[in-house]
Design a protein around this motif. Structure first.
Motif, PDB file in Angstrom:
ATOM      1  N   GLN A 194       0.858  -1.187   0.000  1.00  0.00           N
ATOM      2  CA  GLN A 194       0.000   0.000   0.000  1.00  0.00           C
ATOM      3  C   GLN A 194       0.893   1.234   0.000  1.00  0.00           C
ATOM      4  O   GLN A 194       1.756   1.393   0.858  1.00  0.00           O
ATOM      5  CB  GLN A 194      -0.906  -0.001   1.236  1.00  0.00           C
ATOM      6  CG  GLN A 194      -1.948   1.106   1.257  1.00  0.00           C
ATOM      7  CD  GLN A 194      -2.858   0.992   2.472  1.00  0.00           C
ATOM      8  OE1 GLN A 194      -3.179  -0.113   2.928  1.00  0.00           O
ATOM      9  NE2 GLN A 194      -3.270   2.135   3.009  1.00  0.00           N
TER      10      GLN A 194
ATOM     11  N   ASP B 137       0.807   4.473   0.784  1.00  0.00           N
ATOM     12  CA  ASP B 137       1.006   5.387   1.911  1.00  0.00           C
ATOM     13  C   ASP B 137       1.296   4.676   3.230  1.00  0.00           C
ATOM     14  O   ASP B 137       1.333   5.297   4.291  1.00  0.00           O
ATOM     15  CB  ASP B 137      -0.185   6.341   2.060  1.00  0.00           C
ATOM     16  CG  ASP B 137      -1.504   5.623   2.291  1.00  0.00           C
ATOM     17  OD1 ASP B 137      -1.487   4.420   2.632  1.00  0.00           O
ATOM     18  OD2 ASP B 137      -2.560   6.269   2.118  1.00  0.00           O
TER      19      ASP B 137
ATOM     20  N   ALA C   6       1.358   7.981   5.555  1.00  0.00           N
ATOM     21  CA  ALA C   6       0.037   8.604   5.658  1.00  0.00           C
ATOM     22  C   ALA C   6      -0.012   9.656   6.763  1.00  0.00           C
ATOM     23  O   ALA C   6      -0.845  10.569   6.729  1.00  0.00           O
ATOM     24  CB  ALA C   6      -1.035   7.539   5.897  1.00  0.00           C
TER      25      ALA C   6
ATOM     26  N   SER D 289      -1.106   8.164  -2.091  1.00  0.00           N
ATOM     27  CA  SER D 289      -2.320   7.485  -2.537  1.00  0.00           C
ATOM     28  C   SER D 289      -3.385   8.534  -2.834  1.00  0.00           C
ATOM     29  O   SER D 289      -3.269   9.697  -2.422  1.00  0.00           O
ATOM     30  CB  SER D 289      -2.832   6.539  -1.443  1.00  0.00           C
ATOM     31  OG  SER D 289      -3.190   7.298  -0.281  1.00  0.00           O
ATOM     32  N   ASP D 290      -4.422   8.137  -3.536  1.00  0.00           N
ATOM     33  CA  ASP D 290      -5.534   9.051  -3.807  1.00  0.00           C
ATOM     34  C   ASP D 290      -6.166   9.521  -2.493  1.00  0.00           C
ATOM     35  O   ASP D 290      -6.538  10.686  -2.351  1.00  0.00           O
ATOM     36  CB  ASP D 290      -6.584   8.365  -4.675  1.00  0.00           C
ATOM     37  CG  ASP D 290      -6.055   8.003  -6.063  1.00  0.00           C
ATOM     38  OD1 ASP D 290      -5.010   8.561  -6.454  1.00  0.00           O
ATOM     39  OD2 ASP D 290      -6.682   7.175  -6.733  1.00  0.00           O
ATOM     40  N   GLU D 291      -6.272   8.613  -1.535  1.00  0.00           N
ATOM     41  CA  GLU D 291      -6.896   8.938  -0.253  1.00  0.00           C
ATOM     42  C   GLU D 291      -6.065   9.983   0.505  1.00  0.00           C
ATOM     43  O   GLU D 291      -6.613  10.906   1.114  1.00  0.00           O
ATOM     44  CB  GLU D 291      -7.045   7.672   0.597  1.00  0.00           C
ATOM     45  CG  GLU D 291      -8.006   6.636   0.044  1.00  0.00           C
ATOM     46  CD  GLU D 291      -7.416   5.786  -1.075  1.00  0.00           C
ATOM     47  OE1 GLU D 291      -8.199   5.055  -1.719  1.00  0.00           O
ATOM     48  OE2 GLU D 291      -6.186   5.875  -1.320  1.00  0.00           O
TER      49      GLU D 291
ATOM     50  N   THR E 257      -6.509  13.414  -1.003  1.00  0.00           N
ATOM     51  CA  THR E 257      -7.794  13.978  -0.590  1.00  0.00           C
ATOM     52  C   THR E 257      -7.717  14.524   0.832  1.00  0.00           C
ATOM     53  O   THR E 257      -8.205  15.622   1.131  1.00  0.00           O
ATOM     54  CB  THR E 257      -8.897  12.908  -0.686  1.00  0.00           C
ATOM     55  OG1 THR E 257      -9.020  12.496  -2.048  1.00  0.00           O
ATOM     56  CG2 THR E 257     -10.231  13.445  -0.204  1.00  0.00           C
ATOM     57  N   ALA E 258      -7.065  13.772   1.726  1.00  0.00           N
ATOM     58  CA  ALA E 258      -6.925  14.203   3.116  1.00  0.00           C
ATOM     59  C   ALA E 258      -6.100  15.488   3.212  1.00  0.00           C
ATOM     60  O   ALA E 258      -6.393  16.375   4.024  1.00  0.00           O
ATOM     61  CB  ALA E 258      -6.277  13.099   3.941  1.00  0.00           C
TER      62      ALA E 258
ATOM     63  N   SER F  47      -8.213  18.364   2.097  1.00  0.00           N
ATOM     64  CA  SER F  47      -9.253  18.626   3.100  1.00  0.00           C
ATOM     65  C   SER F  47      -8.712  19.425   4.275  1.00  0.00           C
ATOM     66  O   SER F  47      -9.477  20.067   4.995  1.00  0.00           O
ATOM     67  CB  SER F  47      -9.854  17.307   3.602  1.00  0.00           C
ATOM     68  OG  SER F  47     -10.484  16.604   2.549  1.00  0.00           O
TER      69      SER F  47
END
Length: 366
Positions: free
Chosen positions: A27, A29, A49, A208-210, A213-214, A217
């Motif tokens: 994975q 991140d 992450a 990562s895409d997530e 986004t974080a 945000s």
């Protein structure tokens, strides 16, 4: 030894071979993140992450949206012998091929690996509709070549290379049978858009895409630059005095939106985060004395080593770099050579994974 040492041997460190990452973390991140804050005496060990914890609203994160193309081509000479070509830049489309308009031509410079030096004018067969002609051989071992290919209707040269080429993994990643399907997407950032690199801007491989986004945000602006990484990124430094090393030129482009984002964030007191040494060099190359950057494109040959005064970049997200490499000089210029080498020693002792598919580091000066 001073922290601004210019002696090549002062940028060496010991790394067990088994800590050179051969595959990425499953994975993106979840790779490890070593956090070196220059105002602190301690080092933090986190997961990638967790980078979002160090970013603040009003910061600017700048990423390199270059895209790696399959630059490694395996074929056969007319005599039947095997031959390997490594394209040093994305080929330049030149023309159709004579009377048959279904064939296309593109020129490139390539490194050639073969048991016997190919003859000028000879053809290399890469597929039923894909040939390479050797136009000239240079003294430095490179060759001028012409790609001759017959694409399917609507097929681009990039798609032809995707069908026939392999990802140009660094020499320290072992793939005896060639790059794997996994390498096609993992040796590429999630935000890769502009084709032209023969090596990935590896700090970006962890996003990562997530996570993106974080980060958005949290009120962080994300801006882009392009630097097409050339083969020279693998070139070893031979000069005992590192100041005598000559850095290769690479194409860079800075959109007007990015230049404006830098201006706004600097005026607002935010911090400029560069993802990777490619982004650092691009921003600093285009910076004026106030640290604002100019939009545009050009050839970047900025060589950053200790003693350099950063104008734009405050913080760097980067991977771990090879001993005695120009990239190790760059991060030493920001954080200090002794701090970097101490952090690297701690990373080795803690079992971090090194280089392109390895773990990451955040250097925070502000």
């Amino acid at each position: 030894m001073t922290d601004h040492s210019y002696l090549l041997d002062d940028y060496d460190y010991d790394l067990p071979a088994d800590q050179i990452a051969q595959f990425p973390e499953p994975q993106r991140d979840r790779s490890r993140l070593l956090v070196l804050a220059t105002g602190s005496t301690s080092i933090a060990h986190r997961r990638f992450a967790d980078l979002v914890d160090y970013l603040h609203a009003g910061d600017l994160l700048v990423i390199n949206t270059t895209k790696v193309f399959p630059a490694r081509l395996l074929g056969n000479k007319q005599t039947g012998g095997k031959i390997e070509l490594f394209l040093l830049a994305f080929p330049q489309i030149s023309s159709t091929n004579g009377a048959d308009s279904s064939w296309r031509k593109a020129t490139a410079t390539a490194l050639i690996k073969s048991a016997k030096r190919p003859k000028i004018g000879s053809l290399i067969h890469l597929g039923p509709r894909f040939l390479v002609q050797i136009d000239d051989m240079h003294a430095d071992g490179t060759a001028k070549v012409t790609l001759q290919y017959q694409p399917e209707p609507g097929q681009t040269l990039e798609q032809v290379l995707d069908d026939h080429g392999q990802m140009p993994l660094p020499p320290y990643i072992s793939r005896p049978d060639g790059s794997l399907g996994e390498d096609r997407h993992r040796y590429q950032t999630r935000y890769a858009r502009h084709t032209g690199s023969v090596a990935a801007p590896t700090a970006g491989l962890h996003f990562s895409d997530e996570l993106m986004t974080a980060i958005r945000s949290k009120g962080v602006t994300i801006a882009t630059i392009v630097l097409h990484v050339g083969y020279g990124t693998f070139a070893p430094v031979h000069s005992e005095d590192i100041r005598n090393h000559v850095l290769h030129r690479e194409y860079v482009a800075i959109p007007a939106e990015t230049a404006e984002a830098v201006r706004q964030v600097k005026q607002g007191g935010g911090r400029i985060w560069a993802v990777g040494t490619t982004t650092v060099r691009t921003l600093e190359f285009a910076a004026d004395r106030q640290g604002y950057v100019q939009a545009g494109s050009g050839e970047c040959d900025l060589f950053i080593y200790p003693g350099y005064r950063f104008r734009t970049v405050d913080n760097i997200i980067t991977n771990f770099h090879l001993p005695k490499s120009s990239l190790l000089f760059l991060v030493s210029a920001l954080a200090g050579r002794e701090r970097i080498l101490t952090a690297y020693q701690e990373a080795v002792a803690a079992g971090y994974r090194f280089f392109s598919y390895g773990d990451a580091m955040a250097i925070i000066t502000k």
